[in-house]
Design a protein around this motif. Structure first.
Motif, PDB file in Angstrom:
ATOM      1  N   SER A  35       0.828  -1.208   0.000  1.00 49.37           N
ATOM      2  CA  SER A  35       0.000   0.000   0.000  1.00 49.37           C
ATOM      3  C   SER A  35       0.854   1.247   0.000  1.00 49.37           C
TER       4      SER A  35
ATOM      5  N   SER B 232      -1.655  -2.754  -9.029  1.00 52.40           N
ATOM      6  CA  SER B 232      -1.638  -3.930  -8.157  1.00 52.40           C
ATOM      7  C   SER B 232      -1.964  -5.210  -8.922  1.00 52.40           C
TER       8      SER B 232
ATOM      9  N   SER C 279      -5.022   1.212   0.822  1.00 51.95           N
ATOM     10  CA  SER C 279      -4.586   2.578   0.518  1.00 51.95           C
ATOM     11  C   SER C 279      -5.801   3.460   0.391  1.00 51.95           C
TER      12      SER C 279
ATOM     13  N   TYR D  73      -4.524   2.555  -9.120  1.00 49.59           N
ATOM     14  CA  TYR D  73      -4.143   1.569  -8.084  1.00 49.59           C
ATOM     15  C   TYR D  73      -4.459   0.153  -8.575  1.00 49.59           C
TER      16      TYR D  73
ATOM     17  N   SER E 162      -1.671   4.577   4.193  1.00 49.78           N
ATOM     18  CA  SER E 162      -1.654   3.110   4.094  1.00 49.78           C
ATOM     19  C   SER E 162      -2.023   2.508   5.446  1.00 49.78           C
TER      20      SER E 162
END
Ligand SMILES: Cc1ncc(COP(=O)(O)O)c(C=O)c1O
Length: 444
Positions: free
Chosen positions: A82, A272, A251, A268, A234
């Motif tokens: 994160s 990820s 996050s 994000y 985070s």
């Protein structure tokens, strides 16, 4: 002093998992969807609602909740991921500097190093914050450490106690003139990061709230929960944390002028999940197999099995926090009796998430501290030390001489077992054992 009763075995921080979590994990397994999917998305919305309101029971299955909270939190596989994703989306890279307290866990610094940035450590205040005794950064040293290369400061809410963000934001505002935002290199990430840095317009505050889910503070005159204070935040859901998904993290960020949350959320997601523009759920739609890889990115998504634990933990979370306060009161009383300095988790303007109970025994050196830990362990009580300052570690140069307050804070520090599986009798036992051992080692 009460006679210490029969020996008990007290673990340091076992996870508090009820039948509710077990049943939800079983349901997830039975559902046929075990990787990132509906449970992860629901947990993201519920966490967003909790961070915004302090309420953990808002129905986040409604259209309205999906619209309000759908793209504000991203669940990942750890706080370390994160934090790294926060810095990467901010556009932190080689040539940048990131300021980190010397007194923290390695992830606070290693995430910045993974991004290619240089970490600049800042010492803590002598004996920590004067009111909470939390090992907070020395804010004058923080201000002096900001240079034209500084892109982010990573404050750490250690033990769940919320840093003085009013002061941190005042500092970055004062140093605004030193800041130059990233210019876009034309890539999808470079373009977004440049807009983010321009919208923030100063060094970003990228909080490490690994310990502080549910903690709050009066910030700019208003009560705010962690996650709604810093520019980026985070959280950790590791097995030892108050709120767990076994491993896991999340996050979040504060709304940025001119940039849609949906756009940030999407970046994000891409970061990820390999930079792949469709996740497994999206690819299940009929005829929807084709995807692109936008960047050679990372793989650190949360699975629905992890999210299943989190959903039921969140149902129980406010109760778990309350139980921690009850235990804390007993620890506070025994520390005061023994003249031991402890962290203060609740003040007029701050409520901690009651994560760690740090004590510092006056008048002893490292050797006596270690002896206390050993004797507590012989009597069945597991303790710990949060933390050995990072500059003392091999990876960070093994030299703490430039951070004397961090060393001093650490040298007589012990972390007591503090979790919601402790019965009242266990807490009595820890208190009595602490008294007996400290009096034995210190001689009074
Ligand atoms: C202050 C701090 N930051 C970050 C982390 C990393 O958390 P995770 O294990 O979820 O990556 C920890 C873990 O204990 C921590 O204590």
């Amino acid at each position: 002093m009460k006679e210490v009763t029969a020996k008990r075995v007290i673990s340091f921080s076992p996870p508090d998992i009820s039948e509710l979590e077990i049943e939800e994990v079983a349901e997830a397994l039975r559902s046929g969807w075990i990787t990132t999917g509906p449970r992860t998305k629901l947990l993201e919305r519920r966490l967003a609602a909790y961070i915004e309101t302090g309420k953990s029971d808002i129905d986040c299955t409604t259209e309205e909740a999906i619209a309000n909270y759908g793209q504000k939190v991203v669940c990942l596989n750890s706080a370390t991921s994160s934090e790294e994703m926060n810095l990467r989306i901010l556009g932190v890279r080689e040539g940048d500097e990131v300021i980190v307290p010397a007194y923290t866990y390695t992830s606070t610094a290693s995430a910045a190093i993974h991004c290619g940035a240089t970490v600049k450590f800042v010492d803590i205040q002598k004996d920590g914050d004067p009111v909470t005794h939390m090992p907070e950064m020395d804010y004058e040293a923080l201000e002096a450490a900001i240079t034209p290369k500084t892109k982010a400061i990573v404050p750490v809410d250690l033990g769940g106690i919320v840093c003085d963000y009013d002061r941190i934001f005042d500092i970055v505002e004062r140093k605004k003139d030193l800041f130059t935002p990233l210019e876009s290199d034309g890539s999808p990430l470079g373009e977004l990061s440049s807009r983010i840095q321009k919208a923030i317009g100063r060094v970003a505050v990228v909080a490490d709230c690994a310990h502080s889910l549910g903690a709050s503070r009066i910030f700019r005159g208003e009560k705010k929960y962690c996650g709604a204070i810093a520019d980026f935040t985070s959280f950790s859901f590791h097995a030892v944390k108050n709120f767990t998904t076994a491993e896991g993290g999340a996050s979040t960020w504060r709304p940025l002028a001119g940039i849609d949350d949906a756009e940030i959320y999407k970046m994000y997601q891409l970061h990820s999940l390999h930079g792949q523009n469709k996740d497994a759920l999206a690819k299940t739609k009929v005829g929807s197999w084709e995807y692109d890889i936008i960047g050679p990115w990372y793989k650190c998504n949360m699975t629905d099995i992890m999210a299943a634990i989190g959903l039921r933990q969140l149902d129980r979370y406010l109760g778990l926090l309350e139980r921690r306060v009850e235990i804390m009161k007993q620890y506070d009383a025994v520390c005061e009796e023994l003249g031991i300095r402890h962290m203060v988790h609740h003040t007029a303007n701050m409520d901690s998430s009651n994560h760690l109970y740090l004590i510092r025994v006056p008048g002893i050196g490292e050797a006596e501290r270690n002896l206390i830990i050993e004797k507590m362990a012989e009597r069945g009580v597991a303790t710990n030390v949060h933390y050995k300052p990072l500059p003392m570690m091999t990876a960070y140069g093994k030299d703490c001489s430039a951070y004397p307050n961090s060393y001093d804070y650490y040298h007589n520090l012990i972390t007591l077992p503090f979790h919601t599986l402790l019965s009242d009798e266990d807490v009595d036992y820890v208190c009595e054992t602490l008294k007996e051992v400290v009096v034995g080692v210190r001689g009074y």
